[in-house]
Design a protein around this motif. Structure first.
Motif, PDB file in Angstrom:
ATOM      1  N   GLN A 134      16.617  49.641  10.885  1.00  0.00           N
ATOM      2  CA  GLN A 134      15.590  49.314   9.894  1.00  0.00           C
ATOM      3  C   GLN A 134      15.042  50.569   9.214  1.00  0.00           C
ATOM      4  O   GLN A 134      14.829  50.594   7.997  1.00  0.00           O
ATOM      5  CB  GLN A 134      14.446  48.550  10.575  1.00  0.00           C
ATOM      6  CG  GLN A 134      14.852  47.200  11.148  1.00  0.00           C
ATOM      7  CD  GLN A 134      15.335  46.234  10.084  1.00  0.00           C
ATOM      8  OE1 GLN A 134      14.686  46.049   9.064  1.00  0.00           O
ATOM      9  NE2 GLN A 134      16.496  45.645  10.312  1.00  0.00           N
ATOM     10  N   LEU A 135      14.829  51.623   9.991  1.00  0.00           N
ATOM     11  CA  LEU A 135      14.300  52.864   9.410  1.00  0.00           C
ATOM     12  C   LEU A 135      15.303  53.501   8.464  1.00  0.00           C
ATOM     13  O   LEU A 135      14.920  54.078   7.431  1.00  0.00           O
ATOM     14  CB  LEU A 135      13.925  53.844  10.528  1.00  0.00           C
ATOM     15  CG  LEU A 135      12.771  53.416  11.440  1.00  0.00           C
ATOM     16  CD1 LEU A 135      12.557  54.437  12.540  1.00  0.00           C
ATOM     17  CD2 LEU A 135      11.485  53.230  10.642  1.00  0.00           C
ATOM     18  N   GLU A 136      16.593  53.419   8.802  1.00  0.00           N
ATOM     19  CA  GLU A 136      17.616  53.973   7.913  1.00  0.00           C
ATOM     20  C   GLU A 136      17.698  53.190   6.609  1.00  0.00           C
ATOM     21  O   GLU A 136      18.112  53.739   5.579  1.00  0.00           O
ATOM     22  CB  GLU A 136      18.971  53.973   8.624  1.00  0.00           C
ATOM     23  CG  GLU A 136      19.041  54.985   9.760  1.00  0.00           C
ATOM     24  CD  GLU A 136      20.277  54.813  10.612  1.00  0.00           C
ATOM     25  OE1 GLU A 136      21.093  53.913  10.297  1.00  0.00           O
ATOM     26  OE2 GLU A 136      20.437  55.571  11.589  1.00  0.00           O
ATOM     27  N   ASN A 137      17.287  51.922   6.643  1.00  0.00           N
ATOM     28  CA  ASN A 137      17.243  51.110   5.424  1.00  0.00           C
ATOM     29  C   ASN A 137      15.897  51.196   4.717  1.00  0.00           C
ATOM     30  O   ASN A 137      15.593  50.370   3.859  1.00  0.00           O
ATOM     31  CB  ASN A 137      17.565  49.644   5.755  1.00  0.00           C
ATOM     32  CG  ASN A 137      19.002  49.464   6.185  1.00  0.00           C
ATOM     33  OD1 ASN A 137      19.883  50.229   5.799  1.00  0.00           O
ATOM     34  ND2 ASN A 137      19.260  48.445   6.997  1.00  0.00           N
ATOM     35  N   ARG A 138      15.075  52.166   5.110  1.00  0.00           N
ATOM     36  CA  ARG A 138      13.786  52.482   4.470  1.00  0.00           C
ATOM     37  C   ARG A 138      12.761  51.367   4.609  1.00  0.00           C
ATOM     38  O   ARG A 138      11.942  51.150   3.712  1.00  0.00           O
ATOM     39  CB  ARG A 138      13.987  52.828   2.988  1.00  0.00           C
ATOM     40  CG  ARG A 138      14.941  53.988   2.763  1.00  0.00           C
ATOM     41  CD  ARG A 138      14.905  54.433   1.328  1.00  0.00           C
ATOM     42  NE  ARG A 138      15.884  55.479   1.069  1.00  0.00           N
ATOM     43  CZ  ARG A 138      15.995  56.133  -0.084  1.00  0.00           C
ATOM     44  NH1 ARG A 138      15.184  55.843  -1.090  1.00  0.00           N
ATOM     45  NH2 ARG A 138      16.901  57.069  -0.247  1.00  0.00           N
ATOM     46  N   GLY A 166       8.588  62.099  13.734  1.00  0.00           N
ATOM     47  CA  GLY A 166       9.325  62.696  12.618  1.00  0.00           C
ATOM     48  C   GLY A 166       8.586  62.475  11.312  1.00  0.00           C
ATOM     49  O   GLY A 166       7.383  62.181  11.288  1.00  0.00           O
ATOM     50  N   ARG A 167       9.305  62.602  10.207  1.00  0.00           N
ATOM     51  CA  ARG A 167       8.715  62.408   8.880  1.00  0.00           C
ATOM     52  C   ARG A 167       8.665  60.911   8.570  1.00  0.00           C
ATOM     53  O   ARG A 167       9.516  60.378   7.863  1.00  0.00           O
ATOM     54  CB  ARG A 167       9.515  63.168   7.817  1.00  0.00           C
ATOM     55  CG  ARG A 167       9.478  64.678   7.963  1.00  0.00           C
ATOM     56  CD  ARG A 167      10.248  65.339   6.842  1.00  0.00           C
ATOM     57  NE  ARG A 167       9.729  64.944   5.538  1.00  0.00           N
ATOM     58  CZ  ARG A 167      10.322  65.246   4.377  1.00  0.00           C
ATOM     59  NH1 ARG A 167      11.456  65.923   4.376  1.00  0.00           N
ATOM     60  NH2 ARG A 167       9.794  64.852   3.233  1.00  0.00           N
ATOM     61  N   LEU A 168       7.640  60.263   9.078  1.00  0.00           N
ATOM     62  CA  LEU A 168       7.523  58.807   8.943  1.00  0.00           C
ATOM     63  C   LEU A 168       7.198  58.439   7.504  1.00  0.00           C
ATOM     64  O   LEU A 168       6.305  59.009   6.882  1.00  0.00           O
ATOM     65  CB  LEU A 168       6.437  58.291   9.889  1.00  0.00           C
ATOM     66  CG  LEU A 168       6.656  58.609  11.374  1.00  0.00           C
ATOM     67  CD1 LEU A 168       5.492  58.130  12.202  1.00  0.00           C
ATOM     68  CD2 LEU A 168       7.954  58.000  11.862  1.00  0.00           C
ATOM     69  N   ALA A 200      17.435  58.250  14.722  1.00  0.00           N
ATOM     70  CA  ALA A 200      17.748  57.573  13.464  1.00  0.00           C
ATOM     71  C   ALA A 200      17.968  58.615  12.378  1.00  0.00           C
ATOM     72  O   ALA A 200      17.111  59.481  12.157  1.00  0.00           O
ATOM     73  CB  ALA A 200      16.612  56.632  13.068  1.00  0.00           C
ATOM     74  N   GLN A 201      19.104  58.532  11.701  1.00  0.00           N
ATOM     75  CA  GLN A 201      19.445  59.480  10.635  1.00  0.00           C
ATOM     76  C   GLN A 201      18.956  58.902   9.299  1.00  0.00           C
ATOM     77  O   GLN A 201      19.599  58.033   8.733  1.00  0.00           O
ATOM     78  CB  GLN A 201      20.957  59.721  10.606  1.00  0.00           C
ATOM     79  CG  GLN A 201      21.560  60.145  11.926  1.00  0.00           C
ATOM     80  CD  GLN A 201      21.197  61.567  12.299  1.00  0.00           C
ATOM     81  OE1 GLN A 201      20.847  62.387  11.449  1.00  0.00           O
ATOM     82  NE2 GLN A 201      21.288  61.868  13.584  1.00  0.00           N
ATOM     83  N   THR A 202      17.830  59.398   8.800  1.00  0.00           N
ATOM     84  CA  THR A 202      17.282  58.919   7.538  1.00  0.00           C
ATOM     85  C   THR A 202      17.445  59.981   6.453  1.00  0.00           C
ATOM     86  O   THR A 202      17.838  61.117   6.737  1.00  0.00           O
ATOM     87  CB  THR A 202      15.788  58.568   7.686  1.00  0.00           C
ATOM     88  OG1 THR A 202      15.042  59.785   7.893  1.00  0.00           O
ATOM     89  CG2 THR A 202      15.568  57.637   8.872  1.00  0.00           C
ATOM     90  N   VAL A 203      17.145  59.600   5.215  1.00  0.00           N
ATOM     91  CA  VAL A 203      17.278  60.546   4.097  1.00  0.00           C
ATOM     92  C   VAL A 203      16.241  61.658   4.198  1.00  0.00           C
ATOM     93  O   VAL A 203      16.412  62.720   3.583  1.00  0.00           O
ATOM     94  CB  VAL A 203      17.146  59.809   2.750  1.00  0.00           C
ATOM     95  CG1 VAL A 203      18.314  58.859   2.549  1.00  0.00           C
ATOM     96  CG2 VAL A 203      15.829  59.061   2.661  1.00  0.00           C
TER      97      VAL A 203
END
Length: 218
Positions: A134-138, A166-168, A200-203
């Motif tokens: 879900q976090l990777e999908n923003r 992290g950078r929430l 989780a790998q986010t942008v």
């Protein structure tokens, strides 16, 4: 001053069991440990590439490995075994080939089996993977955490704690946010607590996800 310890290792032999079962001579111990890690990484990477997508996730809780004289038995504990046995078991056959090529066992047979988890959303690994997806999908992290707690209640848990760091939501300054529902007695050894860490790998960078689940007290 608080002393941090992994909840699984803290309860090993009491409410937690070993994930690898084998005996080895001292000079071969490190090599077999590395082999177990390669097996687990191979299975997880296969699930990530071929099964996990934007609408579902692998659902692997843990991987048990048992070594005998001429046999390596691997048990994949998963909440969604149907994802691995689609296309007339072709998925399991390909996974077995990948594991054999990675491990390259000499004169050893490889046995691969699936163990279904009755209540998958009562497992921290599955919840952490759901949160990461879900976090990777923003999706907003507060909404994701609330949904994960609702799913955990379906698994008949007595308590759950979720921590994300992290950078929430893309904030410039990293921070730590957590939520808890019910009891999570981390200092009670007889309390059966399952724990998982997932990245989780986010942008915006990597977000660390920690999940504690309290099931019952032995």
């Amino acid at each position: 001053m608080g002393q941090k310890i992994n909840p699984l290792g803290f309860r090993l032999g009491i409410t937690q069991n070993h994930r690898s079962y084998w005996f080895a001579e001292p000079n071969k111990y490190s090599g077999l440990c590395e082999g177990d890690e390669r097996i687990r990484n191979c299975i997880k990477s296969y699930v990530r590439e071929h099964i996990r997508n934007s609408s579902n996730y692998g659902g692997i809780t843990h991987i048990g490995i048992e070594r005998k004289t001429d046999l390596i038995r691997i048990e994949i504990h998963t909440g969604f075994p149907a994802l691995l046995v689609e296309n007339r078991n072709r998925g399991m056959d390909q996974l077995k080939i990948n594991v054999q090529s990675t491990l390259n066992p000499v004169n050893k047979r490889l046995g691969l089996s699936l163990v279904e988890i009755a209540k998958p959303y009562g497992e921290p690994n599955i919840l952490a993977e759901y949160i990461a997806l879900q976090l990777e999908n923003r999706v907003a992290f507060r909404r994701t955490v609330r949904k994960a707690i609702e799913l955990a209640k379906k698994g008949d848990v007595e308590g759950i704690k979720i921590q994300i760091s992290g950078r929430l939501n893309g904030a410039e300054i990293a921070r730590v946010e957590w939520a808890r529902e019910g009891r999570v007695p981390l200092q009670t050894i007889r309390a059966k607590i399952n724990y998982c860490y997932y990245a989780a790998q986010t942008v915006y960078g990597v977000l660390g996800i920690k999940v504690w689940i309290f099931k019952n007290e032995g």
